[in-house]
Motif scaffolding. Structure first.
Motif, PDB file in Angstrom:
ATOM      1  N   THR A1222     -28.245  25.846  88.939  1.00 42.55           N
ATOM      2  CA  THR A1222     -27.514  27.113  88.762  1.00 42.55           C
ATOM      3  C   THR A1222     -26.013  26.857  88.636  1.00 42.55           C
ATOM      4  OG1 THR A1222     -29.182  28.108  90.183  1.00 42.55           O
ATOM      5  CG2 THR A1222     -27.242  29.414  89.712  1.00 42.55           C
ATOM      6  N   THR A1223     -25.496  25.966  89.478  1.00 43.62           N
ATOM      7  CA  THR A1223     -24.060  25.650  89.426  1.00 43.62           C
ATOM      8  C   THR A1223     -23.692  25.055  88.072  1.00 43.62           C
ATOM      9  OG1 THR A1223     -24.203  25.163  91.796  1.00 43.62           O
ATOM     10  CG2 THR A1223     -22.203  24.467  90.674  1.00 43.62           C
ATOM     11  N   ASN A1224     -24.519  24.128  87.569  1.00 39.52           N
ATOM     12  CA  ASN A1224     -24.248  23.509  86.254  1.00 39.52           C
ATOM     13  C   ASN A1224     -24.232  24.563  85.155  1.00 39.52           C
ATOM     14  OD1 ASN A1224     -23.985  20.941  87.240  1.00 39.52           O
ATOM     15  ND2 ASN A1224     -26.130  20.386  86.918  1.00 39.52           N
ATOM     16  N   LEU A1225     -25.227  25.443  85.165  1.00 32.71           N
ATOM     17  CA  LEU A1225     -25.300  26.483  84.128  1.00 32.71           C
ATOM     18  C   LEU A1225     -24.051  27.355  84.142  1.00 32.71           C
ATOM     19  CD1 LEU A1225     -29.015  27.670  84.494  1.00 32.71           C
ATOM     20  CD2 LEU A1225     -28.020  26.603  82.492  1.00 32.71           C
ATOM     21  N   LEU A1226     -23.622  27.766  85.325  1.00 33.21           N
ATOM     22  CA  LEU A1226     -22.476  28.663  85.404  1.00 33.21           C
ATOM     23  C   LEU A1226     -21.183  27.939  85.053  1.00 33.21           C
ATOM     24  CD1 LEU A1226     -23.823  30.561  88.408  1.00 33.21           C
ATOM     25  CD2 LEU A1226     -22.973  31.657  86.381  1.00 33.21           C
ATOM     26  N   ASN A1227     -21.051  26.659  85.424  1.00 31.49           N
ATOM     27  CA  ASN A1227     -19.863  25.882  85.024  1.00 31.49           C
ATOM     28  C   ASN A1227     -19.785  25.758  83.511  1.00 31.49           C
ATOM     29  OD1 ASN A1227     -18.969  25.535  87.608  1.00 31.49           O
ATOM     30  ND2 ASN A1227     -19.933  23.536  87.918  1.00 31.49           N
ATOM     31  N   HIS A1228     -20.942  25.514  82.893  1.00 32.80           N
ATOM     32  CA  HIS A1228     -20.976  25.408  81.421  1.00 32.80           C
ATOM     33  C   HIS A1228     -20.562  26.734  80.786  1.00 32.80           C
ATOM     34  CE1 HIS A1228     -22.959  25.711  77.473  1.00 32.80           C
ATOM     35  NE2 HIS A1228     -22.619  24.419  77.366  1.00 32.80           N
ATOM     36  N   ASP A1229     -21.113  27.834  81.287  1.00 35.04           N
ATOM     37  CA  ASP A1229     -20.763  29.159  80.750  1.00 35.04           C
ATOM     38  C   ASP A1229     -19.281  29.453  80.914  1.00 35.04           C
ATOM     39  OD1 ASP A1229     -23.293  29.541  80.102  1.00 35.04           O
ATOM     40  OD2 ASP A1229     -23.739  31.176  81.504  1.00 35.04           O
ATOM     41  N   LEU A1230     -18.738  29.132  82.074  1.00 34.89           N
ATOM     42  CA  LEU A1230     -17.324  29.406  82.345  1.00 34.89           C
ATOM     43  C   LEU A1230     -16.437  28.614  81.395  1.00 34.89           C
ATOM     44  CD1 LEU A1230     -15.408  30.913  84.224  1.00 34.89           C
ATOM     45  CD2 LEU A1230     -15.413  28.929  85.727  1.00 34.89           C
ATOM     46  N   HIS A1231     -16.787  27.340  81.166  1.00 33.50           N
ATOM     47  CA  HIS A1231     -16.001  26.497  80.263  1.00 33.50           C
ATOM     48  C   HIS A1231     -16.039  27.055  78.843  1.00 33.50           C
ATOM     49  CE1 HIS A1231     -15.521  23.035  77.476  1.00 33.50           C
ATOM     50  NE2 HIS A1231     -14.490  22.777  78.285  1.00 33.50           N
ATOM     51  N   ALA A1343     -11.018  40.225  73.597  1.00 33.26           N
ATOM     52  CA  ALA A1343     -11.864  39.054  73.340  1.00 33.26           C
ATOM     53  C   ALA A1343     -12.996  38.973  74.361  1.00 33.26           C
ATOM     54  CB  ALA A1343     -11.010  37.784  73.384  1.00 33.26           C
ATOM     55  N   PHE A1344     -12.664  39.294  75.610  1.00 35.50           N
ATOM     56  CA  PHE A1344     -13.685  39.224  76.652  1.00 35.50           C
ATOM     57  C   PHE A1344     -14.795  40.260  76.419  1.00 35.50           C
ATOM     58  CE2 PHE A1344     -15.374  40.091  80.936  1.00 35.50           C
ATOM     59  CZ  PHE A1344     -15.842  38.810  81.219  1.00 35.50           C
ATOM     60  N   ASP A1345     -14.389  41.465  75.982  1.00 37.20           N
ATOM     61  CA  ASP A1345     -15.394  42.491  75.653  1.00 37.20           C
ATOM     62  C   ASP A1345     -16.325  42.002  74.561  1.00 37.20           C
ATOM     63  OD1 ASP A1345     -14.370  44.164  77.509  1.00 37.20           O
ATOM     64  OD2 ASP A1345     -13.194  45.372  76.107  1.00 37.20           O
ATOM     65  N   GLN A1346     -15.740  41.301  73.581  1.00 34.96           N
ATOM     66  CA  GLN A1346     -16.553  40.767  72.478  1.00 34.96           C
ATOM     67  C   GLN A1346     -17.549  39.742  73.006  1.00 34.96           C
ATOM     68  OE1 GLN A1346     -14.177  39.185  69.346  1.00 34.96           O
ATOM     69  NE2 GLN A1346     -15.888  38.796  67.970  1.00 34.96           N
ATOM     70  N   LEU A1347     -17.088  38.893  73.943  1.00 36.45           N
ATOM     71  CA  LEU A1347     -17.987  37.889  74.526  1.00 36.45           C
ATOM     72  C   LEU A1347     -19.124  38.562  75.296  1.00 36.45           C
ATOM     73  CD1 LEU A1347     -15.485  35.237  75.897  1.00 36.45           C
ATOM     74  CD2 LEU A1347     -17.118  34.923  74.063  1.00 36.45           C
ATOM     75  N   CYS A1348     -18.773  39.619  76.027  1.00 37.75           N
ATOM     76  CA  CYS A1348     -19.799  40.315  76.796  1.00 37.75           C
ATOM     77  C   CYS A1348     -20.887  40.874  75.877  1.00 37.75           C
ATOM     78  CB  CYS A1348     -19.189  41.468  77.609  1.00 37.75           C
ATOM     79  SG  CYS A1348     -18.159  40.848  78.961  1.00 37.75           S
ATOM     80  N   ARG A1349     -20.450  41.343  74.704  1.00 35.52           N
ATOM     81  CA  ARG A1349     -21.433  41.921  73.779  1.00 35.52           C
ATOM     82  C   ARG A1349     -22.356  40.866  73.194  1.00 35.52           C
ATOM     83  NH1 ARG A1349     -17.062  45.289  72.429  1.00 35.52           N
ATOM     84  NH2 ARG A1349     -16.448  43.980  70.669  1.00 35.52           N
ATOM     85  N   LEU A1350     -21.902  39.600  73.185  1.00 33.13           N
ATOM     86  CA  LEU A1350     -22.738  38.522  72.642  1.00 33.13           C
ATOM     87  C   LEU A1350     -23.969  38.290  73.504  1.00 33.13           C
ATOM     88  CD1 LEU A1350     -20.073  35.882  71.562  1.00 33.13           C
ATOM     89  CD2 LEU A1350     -21.408  37.365  70.082  1.00 33.13           C
ATOM     90  N   TYR A1351     -23.831  38.585  74.822  1.00 28.87           N
ATOM     91  CA  TYR A1351     -24.941  38.322  75.736  1.00 28.87           C
ATOM     92  C   TYR A1351     -25.801  39.564  75.848  1.00 28.87           C
ATOM     93  CZ  TYR A1351     -22.868  33.939  77.150  1.00 28.87           C
ATOM     94  OH  TYR A1351     -22.406  32.675  77.139  1.00 28.87           O
ATOM     95  N   ARG A1352     -27.043  39.432  75.418  1.00 29.25           N
ATOM     96  CA  ARG A1352     -27.960  40.577  75.528  1.00 29.25           C
ATOM     97  C   ARG A1352     -29.017  40.338  76.610  1.00 29.25           C
ATOM     98  NH1 ARG A1352     -24.868  44.218  73.452  1.00 29.25           N
ATOM     99  NH2 ARG A1352     -24.400  43.936  71.244  1.00 29.25           N
ATOM    100  N   GLY A1353     -29.161  39.110  77.123  1.00 21.21           N
ATOM    101  CA  GLY A1353     -30.202  38.790  78.105  1.00 21.21           C
ATOM    102  C   GLY A1353     -29.714  39.045  79.520  1.00 21.21           C
ATOM    103  N   THR A1354     -30.481  38.519  80.501  1.00 24.14           N
ATOM    104  CA  THR A1354     -30.100  38.680  81.907  1.00 24.14           C
ATOM    105  C   THR A1354     -28.856  37.846  82.196  1.00 24.14           C
ATOM    106  OG1 THR A1354     -32.437  38.858  82.361  1.00 24.14           O
ATOM    107  CG2 THR A1354     -30.991  38.523  84.251  1.00 24.14           C
ATOM    108  N   SER A1355     -27.906  38.429  82.903  1.00 25.22           N
ATOM    109  CA  SER A1355     -26.660  37.739  83.209  1.00 25.22           C
ATOM    110  C   SER A1355     -26.898  36.607  84.210  1.00 25.22           C
ATOM    111  CB  SER A1355     -25.666  38.748  83.795  1.00 25.22           C
ATOM    112  OG  SER A1355     -24.623  38.079  84.441  1.00 25.22           O
ATOM    113  N   ARG A1356     -26.386  35.428  83.885  1.00 26.49           N
ATOM    114  CA  ARG A1356     -26.501  34.306  84.838  1.00 26.49           C
ATOM    115  C   ARG A1356     -25.612  34.554  86.058  1.00 26.49           C
ATOM    116  NH1 ARG A1356     -25.964  29.669  80.196  1.00 26.49           N
ATOM    117  NH2 ARG A1356     -28.062  29.879  79.342  1.00 26.49           N
ATOM    118  N   LEU A1357     -24.524  35.292  85.828  1.00 26.24           N
ATOM    119  CA  LEU A1357     -23.624  35.604  86.941  1.00 26.24           C
ATOM    120  C   LEU A1357     -24.379  36.420  88.003  1.00 26.24           C
ATOM    121  CD1 LEU A1357     -20.716  35.420  87.957  1.00 26.24           C
ATOM    122  CD2 LEU A1357     -20.255  37.576  86.796  1.00 26.24           C
ATOM    123  N   ALA A1358     -25.239  37.336  87.514  1.00 30.44           N
ATOM    124  CA  ALA A1358     -26.019  38.155  88.441  1.00 30.44           C
ATOM    125  C   ALA A1358     -26.952  37.275  89.268  1.00 30.44           C
ATOM    126  CB  ALA A1358     -26.832  39.198  87.684  1.00 30.44           C
TER     127      ALA A1358
END
Length: 1405
Positions: A1222-1231, A1343-1358
């Motif tokens: 989980t930590t690896n996935l979220l670090n990758h997403d954040l980067h 830009a951040f709003d645009q990124l949020c719209r790219l994700y349609r699946g379950t949020s990894r942050l959640a």
């Protein structure tokens, strides 16, 4: 042909091309003069002559000429029809092209046409072929010949009147007469070289003058009688523009021309002192908008006096609007109508026609551009003003390039793919579609682009010209001429007779009949050739339809399959014969149907049978009158042969059978049990209403008198007899209709006299009196008395009617009372009937009262227990019908009580308001006991009863409360809770039966039974008494009930459960009290005692049950620990979990016990369950330490606890893998997110222009420091002061937030998307940094709003949030102890949580 000499203007040096053309085309020019009808036939059938006999073409004495057809007025049309408000959705109409009358059709002599598959679209089958498109071969040949031999060039324009003028590309105008002979050749190729091609033609209304407009702008006028050039006009409009339209008005001295500059000019022709002049006046300048279509209003001769013609109206269509102007008495604009938005390449179209709306004839202008046709009705009011009103629009699904009226009701449209659509204007129904691509229509594109003068036209006009064909289509007298590159075609509406014949030629007889019937009924569209009044038209059509029907009948018999199954033949005739019957009956020609048609079809036995069966629906609906006796006889025999008896009966009762042998028909009906038909034949055939009754009585009376039951058939006869008697007495005919009024009294009297006969005819000596009434009473007493009751209603109070009524009543009493063979129910029915009659206000009947007393004695006889409910019901009906006045009430109640007629008692008590006694009636009545609760509730709750009455009912209910409880504890408890709330404790004390008390308390106190607990006012000791009874009678339900009960004291209840050894219930109560440790000890003790039983040797049968019991107890104990661990500290948790673990591990220490070997696996599994659950609350090191410190495990090796330890390590590995992944996935997403944000924020902005979008000035207009340049990511650029002036800047927390003015204003309808800008100060060299706080600026937010719209699946942050959720600070090792509510769906507490990773490998022990 001698050429006409040219005028002086041409000069003698010009050659006479007509002479040359006449010589070259001698064989064509010398066509024989044919009349119109012959000409059409000659044109269409040169290659394949039509055989008149084969196609049944009628001979015409004097065929009309083409000239007469061309000049034909619309007299043949029916008088104008009012506007039809119905609107057909034209999208639904089948638009497949059907080449009905083009060159490919059978009319035109195409031999291959007959080989085509007949694919008939809907419009064809409905309307037939409405139009005929024919090639004018003579004219077409001469146009081609002229191009080849005298260099006339290709045809460019056509105008039709009683002559046909065709203009060519080399300046010639060829004039043809109605016989297609070349009359004149006007102009010369030399003139063509000077003036260009002919671009427009117009013939005046008397066909004496021809106007020619040329591509280079000149106009010439010719005399059509002499062929002389009368005028050559070169200065009527600006030079260098082509003539697009030239049109005569109804005034022969006035014409209108329209040039490629878009201007419109009025040309006024004058002749002064023998000199011909032309004055020009500009009506519309092309600089104000280019006109590309003009249409003056033309009136037919008979409408020349119409008041609107004096204005000389002209319609003009520019590229943006429609104008209607009046040229006389002075120029005036009457209407302007803008188009709206549309395809710029679509062609504006205009067309006038006089139509009738609301019985007034007025001109209607149709205009169109694209796929919507607008209709404007033009009227003149009394003051002389002109009013234009919109009519309904015609919405199409194709773009138009031509619109032509063919008459006031029918229009012909040409779409952009060269399909002709004929449409009925009022219904907007599409009548026919024809493909005319073979015409190779001439387009006027070159003139609209003015190529002859260098193409000096606007781009918009040139675009419209791509599809312009104004000069290629001309209409006259109901015919439309189409000019092709090598031919001329004419289209005309077929006459009604041609349309029918055309269908007959294609062997579509059914469609031909349907079309002819639509002409007959006046429902057909585009009808030509029917004149005279409606009756005359119908007679003509009826004759034609009869001819077709004879042909159809012959064809039906001829095409019958000779061999094969009989079903095939039947199907053939079932498809064909009904058509003949339908149309003969529609035409009201039953004489034809039953004579010639029937004789024809009788030749084939199958056809005859189908014919006879076809008549049935018409007979049943009474539409078929006047059937011949022979047909009726054949019909009955046919039904008899086919055994269709029900159908035969249905037909007989609708037929006039007086012409048949009635005795034979009666015999036939009787033998086949057709009783309705038999009665009908007697009634209508012989006016005999008695014989049918006698015949039916003879059948049903003997078995009834002998006491036998009737067969089903005899029951049917009896029912029919009752209905028949009812109909006769009510004046109605049986089975339908009415008896003639003059016969009604006679029939009533006859039937009454028959019923009251003392003896029947041919009676035996031992026959009882009044046999008919006796039989009917035995058959169905109730229904017979109902018939009499209805009859009595209809009787008038005359002397004879009163006598009849009294006579019948006396007979009824004599028959029924003096006989013992009638049931109580039957006797009761009689007296109920009598009671109703006696209760009427105008009653005249007399009945001895002692008879009623006898009936009461008879019904209440206590020695007879049979039919108890039946006798009670009969007596109740008798009382309710008014019979109560015939009895003494003091005598009635004791008799009813003695007979146990509780409903009678209730009826009597109700009358006397003794409601408390009614409760006894209910309680004593075994059938209605349960209803007592509703009764008591209604009395006590419904208003309308006095306080005394309610009190008496309340006291009676209290007195019988135990009886009510025994009857239904649930309903009694509901009643007590509602009406006896304050008496509950008294009721409980008085109840002796403990089980009954338990049932009552459960119904009262258990919320699941449905009683609202809030309305009860009882002490907790009552609830505790209930719990004690529950422990005694139903201990398994105690825990479940405690969870829903509310009002009880914990200490007292714990004592009760402990006394009854209900450990789980005690544990629940201790936990509820807050003594978690005490609750745990109770459960632990239970668990230990069960484990102890396991260590002793037990039978195999109880092993599994005991293990299941241990597992259930363990699960409940774990749940108890889990529920309470979050609220305990570490020491208290260990006090719960470690004893539980010790309890589970203690049996495993007794390794010497042989019994435990077989249970070691299940016990290890249960121990692992404890460890897994406690791991969420106790740190792993503590658990391991406790295990290793255990004296048993500490002494020996670690082999025994290897499984436990390895299981715990597996869990640890699994959770560690989960956390790392989980930590690896979220670090990758954040980067990835930060990279994209950085790229977005550092990307340069590219302005679309170098000026401000608001003030439209250069961004360097001024150098004030306060003025900044704002550039948005959408590319728009502004001065900051301009944006502020438009309120597009908002200051928040010291930072300006800008929105793009243009993007905001264009998105007003939807959600405004804010485009955040970069600030560029001064000359835009550096970015403005307005905020030092580490917050996302506006670009980053975007830009951040645009990124949020790219994700349609379950949020990894959640997911991370869920995994890292903690409710307290105590951490033990690598696991966080959860201090929150376990109901918060934590993954650690959720049994269904599944991570989609590979689980840790199973370790083999």
């Amino acid at each position: 042909m001698e050429p006409e000499s040219l005028g002086a203007e041409q000069g003698a040096s010009l050659p006479g091309p007509a002479e040359e053309l006449g010589t070259l085309l001698g064989q064509d020019a010398a066509l024989p003069k044919l009349s119109g009808g012959e000409l059409d036939r000659e044109l269409e059938s040169k290659s394949d002559l039509i055989d008149d006999k084969e196609f049944d073409i009628p001979q015409v004495d004097t065929p009309p000429t083409l000239e007469s057809i061309l000049n034909e007025t619309d007299d043949e049309e029916e008088s104008f029809v009012l506007e039809d408000p119905s609107l057909l959705n034209i999208d639904n109409i089948d638009t497949h092209s059907y080449d009905t009358s083009s060159l490919a059709s059978s009319d035109s002599g195409d031999r291959t046409h007959s080989k085509r598959k007949k694919k008939l679209p809907d419009s064809f089958s409905l309307h037939g072929s409405v139009v005929r498109l024919s090639l004018l071969k003579g004219i077409s040949a001469q146009i081609v010949s002229a191009a080849d031999k005298v260099d006339a060039g290709l045809p460019t324009a056509i105008a039709a009147s009683s002559l046909i003028a065709v203009g060519t590309s080399h300046g010639l105008a060829l004039i043809f007469d109605p016989n297609q002979a070349l009359r004149l050749c006007l102009g010369s190729t030399a003139v063509g070289a000077q003036y260009g091609s002919i671009s427009a033609l117009s013939i005046n209304n008397v066909c004496s003058r021809l106007l020619c407009g040329f591509a280079k702008g000149q106009i010439t006028m010719w005399d059509l009688a002499s062929g002389k050039l009368l005028r050559s006009i070169t200065d009527a409009h600006p030079p260098g523009t082509a003539i697009l339209h030239i049109k005569f008005t109804d005034d022969p001295t006035l014409a209108i021309c329209n040039d490629s500059g878009g201007s419109v000019f009025e040309l006024s022709f004058k002749r002064v002192m023998g000199v011909r002049t032309c004055e020009s006046r500009c009506l519309f300048s092309g600089s104000k908008g280019e006109v590309c279509c003009i249409e003056p209003l033309h009136a037919k001769t008979e409408l020349r006096d119409h008041p609107i013609t004096q204005y000389s109206l002209l319609a003009m269509a520019s590229l943006t609007k429609i104008l209607v102007i009046g040229l006389k008495p002075s120029l005036k604009v009457w209407m302007t109508f803008p188009y709206g938005r549309m395809d710029p390449s679509s062609v504006p179209l205009l067309a006038w026609h006089f139509v009738a709306v609301q019985n007034f004839v007025n001109p209607m202008l149709a205009f169109c551009r694209g796929d919507v046709v607008h209709f404007l009705l033009v009227k003149r009011d009394d003051s002389g003003a002109i009013h234009v009103t919109k009519q309904k629009q015609l919405h199409l699904h194709y773009d138009l390039i031509n619109f032509t009226w063919i008459n006031s009701r029918t229009v012909v449209l040409l779409d952009s793919v060269e399909k002709l659509h004929m449409i009925d204007r009022q219904t907007q129904e599409e009548l026919e579609t024809i493909e005319i691509s073979e015409v190779q229509l001439v387009y006027n594109s070159s003139h609209f682009k003015s190529l002859a003068t260098g193409g000096n036209v606007s781009q918009a006009l040139a675009l419209v010209g791509e599809r312009a064909c104004y000069q290629s289509i001309s209409s006259c007298g109901g015919q439309i001429f189409y000019l092709g590159t090598k031919s001329v075609h004419v289209m005309m509406i077929r006459s009604w007779r041609e349309r029918v014949d055309h269908l007959l030629k294609q062997d579509c007889l059914t469609e031909a009949l349907a079309l002819a019937w639509s002409f007959h009924e006046g429902k057909a569209k585009a009808v030509i050739g029917l004149s005279g009044d409606a009756n005359k038209r119908k007679a003509v059509l009826a004759d034609r339809m009869v001819e077709i029907l004879f042909h159809y009948a012959d064809r039906t018999l001829k095409k019958c399959p000779d061999q094969g199954k009989i079903q095939v033949m039947e199907q053939h005739f079932q498809d064909m014969v009904p058509v003949i019957v339908d149309y003969c009956l529609l035409l009201q020609r039953t004489d034809l149907l039953f004579s010639q048609m029937y004789d024809k079809l009788s030749e084939n036995s199958v056809a005859k049978g189908v014919f006879l069966e076809c008549l049935e629906p018409y007979i049943l609906s009474d539409k078929l009158m006047g059937m011949t006796a022979q047909v009726m006889k054949d019909l009955l025999l046919h039904y008899q042969d086919k055994n269709l008896m029900e159908d035969m009966e249905a037909c007989i009762v609708h037929m006039d059978i007086t012409s048949l042998d009635i005795q034979q028909v009666v015999l036939l009906c009787w033998e086949n049990h057709l009783y309705d038909a038999m009665i009908y034949v007697y009634n209508s055939g012989m006016n005999d209403f008695i014989s049918p009754m006698e015949k039916l009585f003879q059948v049903i009376a003997p078995p009834l008198n002998a006491g036998k039951s009737l067969t089903d058939e005899r029951v049917v006869m009896g029912n029919k007899l009752l209905v028949y008697i009812s109909c006769c007495l009510a004046g109605r005919a049986y089975p339908l209709g009415d008896i003639p009024e003059d016969l009604v009294p006679l029939v009533k009297n006859q039937v009454f006299e028959f019923l009251i006969r003392l003896h029947s005819a041919e009676a035996s000596a031992d026959e009882e009196v009044y046999p008919y009434i006796r039989t009917l009473l035995h058959f169905d007493t109730r229904e017979f008395l109902n018939v009499l009751a209805l009859t009595f209603e209809d009787f008038k109070n005359d002397k004879q009617a009163v006598e009849y009524q009294q006579r019948i009543v006396d007979i009824l009493l004599k028959v029924m009372v003096e006989n013992s063979d009638f049931t109580p129910s039957q006797v009761g029915c009689l007296f109920t009937f009598l009671a109703r009659q006696l209760a009427k206000p105008n009653n005249t009947l007399f009945v001895n009262r002692t008879l009623f007393d006898q009936v009461l004695e008879f019904l209440c006889s206590p020695d007879d227990d049979s039919r108890h409910s039946e006798r009670q019901q009969v007596l109740l009906e008798l009382l309710q019908a008014g019979g109560i006045v015939q009895f003494e009430e003091t005598r009635l109640i004791p008799m009813a009580e003695k007979a146990e007629f509780y409903q009678i008692c209730e009826f009597m008590y109700e009358r006397e308001h003794l409601y408390d006694k009614i409760i006894d009636c209910y309680l004593h009545d075994p059938v209605r006991k349960e209803e007592v609760f509703n009764y008591i509730h209604n009395i006590l709750s419904i208003p309308g009863y006095s306080a005394e009455e309610k009190q008496s009912v309340w006291q009676k209910a209290m007195k019988h409360i135990e009886e009510l409880l025994l009857l239904s504890p649930n309903k009694a408890a509901d009643l007590i809770a509602t009406h006896f709330n304050d008496q509950i404790e008294g009721i409980i004390k008085n109840l002796q039966d403990q089980f009954l008390l338990f049932q009552f308390l459960r119904s009262l106190l258990d919320p699941r039974e449905g009683i609202n607990q809030d309305m009860l006012q009882i002490s907790p000791c009552v609830t505790e008494q209930f719990i004690e009874l529950l422990c005694h009678y139903n201990p398994d339900q105690v825990l479940e009930t405690l969870q829903v009960l509310e009002f009880y004291r914990l200490e007292e209840t714990i004592q009760i459960t402990q006394k009854n050894l209900l450990h789980e219930a005690s544990s629940y109560l201790l936990e509820k009290k807050g003594d978690v440790h005490g609750a745990f000890l109770v459960m632990l003790e239970q668990l230990q005692s069960k484990l102890l039983m396991l260590t002793h040797e037990i039978e195999e049968s109880t092993e599994l049950h005991l293990l299941k019991d241990i597992e259930d107890t363990l699960v409940k104990t774990i749940a108890l620990c889990q529920r309470n661990s979050h609220s305990l500290n570490q020491q208290q948790r260990e006090a719960l979990w470690f004893p539980l673990l010790e309890a589970m591990m203690s049996p495993q220490k007794l390794s010497s016990s042989t019994v435990l070997c077989q249970y070691s696996e299940p016990l290890k599994s249960l121990t692992m369950q404890v460890l897994n659950n406690m791991a969420a609350f106790i740190a792993l090191p503590s658990i391991l330490q406790r295990i290793l410190q255990d004296p048993v495990y500490g002494r020996g090796k670690l082999g025994e606890i290897q499984g436990l330890v390895l299981g715990m390590l597996d869990t640890f590995n699994y959770e560690q893998t989960l956390l790392e992944t989980t930590t690896n996935l979220l670090n990758h997403d954040l980067h990835w997110s930060l990279c994209n944000l950085r790229a977005s924020i550092t990307r340069g902005l590219n302005p679309k222009q170098d000026y401000c979008c608001i003030c439209l000035q250069q961004y360097k207009r001024r150098q004030e420091m306060a003025d900044e340049i704002i550039v948005f990511s959408c590319g728009h650029l502004y001065h900051s002061l301009c944006l502020l002036s438009k309120e597009c800047g908002i200051e928040t927390k010291g930072q300006m937030r800008w929105t793009c003015y243009k993007c905001n204003s264009s998105n007003k309808g939807g959600k405004l998307s804010e485009n955040f800008s970069e600030l560029k100060k001064g000359n835009g060299a550096s970015l403005a940094q307005t905020s030092t706080e580490s917050l996302l600026d506006s670009q980053q937010i975007q830009a951040f709003d645009q990124l949020c719209r790219l994700y349609r699946g379950t949020s990894r942050l959640a997911l991370l949030t869920e995994l890292s959720r903690t409710h307290g600070g105590e951490k033990h090792g690598l696991l966080n102890a959860s201090h929150g509510d376990p109901a918060l769906n934590s993954v650690f507490q959720n049994e269904n949580f599944q991570l989609h990773l590979t689980p840790p490998p199973l370790t083999e022990e």
